[in-house]
Design a protein around this motif. Structure first.
Motif, mmCIF file in Angstrom:
data_model
loop_
_atom_site.group_PDB
_atom_site.id
_atom_site.type_symbol
_atom_site.label_atom_id
_atom_site.label_comp_id
_atom_site.label_asym_id
_atom_site.label_seq_id
_atom_site.Cartn_x
_atom_site.Cartn_y
_atom_site.Cartn_z
ATOM 1 N N ARG A 148 3.377 -4.482 1.755
ATOM 2 C CA ARG A 148 3.262 -3.226 2.033
ATOM 3 C C ARG A 148 3.644 -2.719 3.397
ATOM 4 N NH1 ARG A 148 -2.416 -3.919 -0.289
ATOM 5 N NH2 ARG A 148 -2.848 -4.263 1.681
ATOM 6 N N SER B 256 -1.636 -4.626 -6.666
ATOM 7 C CA SER B 256 -1.665 -4.941 -5.442
ATOM 8 C C SER B 256 -0.734 -5.966 -4.859
ATOM 9 C CB SER B 256 -3.158 -5.132 -4.774
ATOM 10 O OG SER B 256 -2.968 -5.594 -3.257
ATOM 11 N N TRP C 222 -0.228 -7.886 1.960
ATOM 12 C CA TRP C 222 -0.131 -6.632 3.160
ATOM 13 C C TRP C 222 1.091 -6.671 3.701
ATOM 14 C CZ3 TRP C 222 0.331 -7.498 8.229
ATOM 15 C CH2 TRP C 222 0.135 -8.857 8.632
ATOM 16 N N TYR D 227 -3.538 2.207 -1.744
ATOM 17 C CA TYR D 227 -4.794 2.172 -1.191
ATOM 18 C C TYR D 227 -5.512 2.506 -2.581
ATOM 19 C CZ TYR D 227 -8.621 3.729 1.378
ATOM 20 O OH TYR D 227 -9.870 3.788 2.007
#
Length: 107
Positions: free
Chosen positions: A72, A66, A69, A60
Motif C-alpha cells: 500500500r 487488505s 502495508w 482503509y
C-alpha cells in the motif's frame, strides 16, 4: 482519522473527474491554464494522483481486500509521485509545434 481518509478519497474523486474532463475535452482549470502546455499529460497526472488517494481510502475502509502495508505504501507513493511528475512535465515542457502551420507563407 476516518474523516481525514474520507476527505482524501473525496478529493481523489475530484481529481479523477478533472483528469477525465481534461483528457476528453482539453479543458484545464482556470488557475492552471496559463502554465499548462500539454493538457494530455496534465490529465493523466491528475488521474494517477486521484487513483492513489481513492485507493488509499478503499484500503482503509476495507472495501478492497487488505494487502501488506508495504504494498500500500510503495504503490500509493508510486502513483502519487508519478502523477506529480506528469503534472510537472505538463507545465515545464515546451508546447508542441504543428509542422503543417509552422510556415504560414507557404514557401
Amino acid at each position: 482519522m476516518a474523516w481525514v481518509v474520507g476527505t482524501g478519497a473525496f478529493f481523489g474523486l475530484l481529481a479523477i473527474t478533472g483528469g477525465i474532463v481534461t483528457l476528453r475535452t482539453g479543458w484545464i482549470p482556470p488557475m492552471a491554464r496559463r502554465h499548462v502546455t500539454r493538457p494530455q499529460l496534465h490529465g493523466l497526472g491528475a488521474l494517477l494522483m486521484g487513483a492513489s488517494l481513492v485507493l488509499q481510502g478503499l484500503f482503509y475502509f476495507r472495501v478492497l481486500p487488505s494487502v501488506s502495508w508495504e504494498a500500500r505504501f510503495f504503490g500509493g507513493n508510486a502513483l502519487l509521485f508519478g502523477g506529480l511528475l506528469l503534472i510537472a512535465l505538463s507545465q515545464l515542457l515546451p508546447p508542441r509545434r504543428n509542422l503543417d502551420h509552422a510556415d504560414p507563407s507557404g514557401v
